[in-house]
Scaffold this active site. Sequence first.
Site, mmCIF file in Angstrom:
data_model
loop_
_atom_site.group_PDB
_atom_site.id
_atom_site.type_symbol
_atom_site.label_atom_id
_atom_site.label_comp_id
_atom_site.label_asym_id
_atom_site.label_seq_id
_atom_site.Cartn_x
_atom_site.Cartn_y
_atom_site.Cartn_z
ATOM 1 C CB SER A 1 -0.897 -0.238 0.706
ATOM 2 O OG SER A 1 -0.085 -0.179 2.013
ATOM 3 C CE LYS B 1 -0.213 -8.766 3.227
ATOM 4 N NZ LYS B 1 -1.090 -7.541 2.718
ATOM 5 C CG ASP C 1 2.885 -6.169 0.988
ATOM 6 O OD1 ASP C 1 2.137 -7.760 1.007
ATOM 7 O OD2 ASP C 1 1.680 -5.548 1.262
ATOM 8 C CD GLU D 1 -7.357 -5.601 1.986
ATOM 9 O OE1 GLU D 1 -5.792 -6.099 1.477
ATOM 10 O OE2 GLU D 1 -8.251 -4.074 1.753
HETATM 11 O O1 KIV Z 1 -0.458 -3.371 1.859
HETATM 12 C C1 KIV Z 1 -1.259 -3.387 3.011
HETATM 13 O O2 KIV Z 1 -1.195 -2.480 3.703
HETATM 14 C C2 KIV Z 1 -2.236 -4.153 2.934
HETATM 15 C C3 KIV Z 1 -3.040 -4.450 4.073
HETATM 16 C C4 KIV Z 1 -4.145 -3.413 3.918
HETATM 17 C C5 KIV Z 1 -3.393 -5.988 4.777
HETATM 18 O O3 KIV Z 1 -1.818 -5.497 2.786
#
Ligand code: KIV
Length: 262
Positions: A43, A110, A81, A179
């Site tokens: 994000s 993730k 991520d 989510e």
């Molecule tokens: O990228 C992010 O911030 C996320 C969260 C919303 C879980 O994956």
Amino acid sequence: MKISDFAAHKKSGKKISMVTCYDYWSAQIINDSEIDTVLVGDSLAMVMHGHPTTLNASVSLMALHTQAVAKGAPSKFIVGDMPFLSYRKDLTTNMTAVEKIMKAGAHAVKLEGAKGNLGFIRHVVESGVPVMGHIGLTPQSIHQLGGFKVQGKTPQEYEDILEQAEQLQTAGCFSIVLECVPSELAKEISEKLDIPTIGIGAGVHTDGQVLVLQDMLGMNNKFAPKFLKKYLNGYDLLLGALNDYHEDVVAEKFPTDKESYS
Ligand code: KIV
């Protein structure tokens, strides 16, 4: 929090708090807080770089931000991520992406979705890297989903998300982000799984919650989805401070003797 604490929290019923973090200075504050764990979310493409979706995050960008967060929050468990398509290529390229994020300072990665990812998740876990799953609204598939909207509302979607959760656990994920799904679905998944679920827009029954730091601090006065609770009116506070400084400069009220060298 260590990796083993995720399972311990699930067992004891103690909820897990997670926030996103993308930079050194906010990481330092989070490091001093009681927050359990930190997500360097993709994000950041939207929040920090102004893109309309998360699709513009790259592996090098994720690694750069992960490095800054790892320096600022050395006592927190950091999940990095894997950005758009970085785990949908050949195994060597996918593993190089994992390596870059882990070497930047993450303790786990993730990735979004179960379909087509299960073999890769098994490989990553067997390579010694903890993997967090992410299902429900998966923003990297935004163009397929047709917008940022709640998932799992039809019986077919509901069953599909439930099945994906079970598959991710079997593949070796240590935790799963849910989510924007109905809270009944999040409850059923959380009850069925042995690993903790972390919800965002998924109701109270998940084993933990995650929010984007800037959202929960109220930094964006135009963003107010139903699931969000703002713990600070950050936008107004910062705007006020900037304008106070501006007025002081214009009125020659800053600096005073106190802030000057003789
Ligand atoms: O990228 C992010 O911030 C996320 C969260 C919303 C879980 O994956």
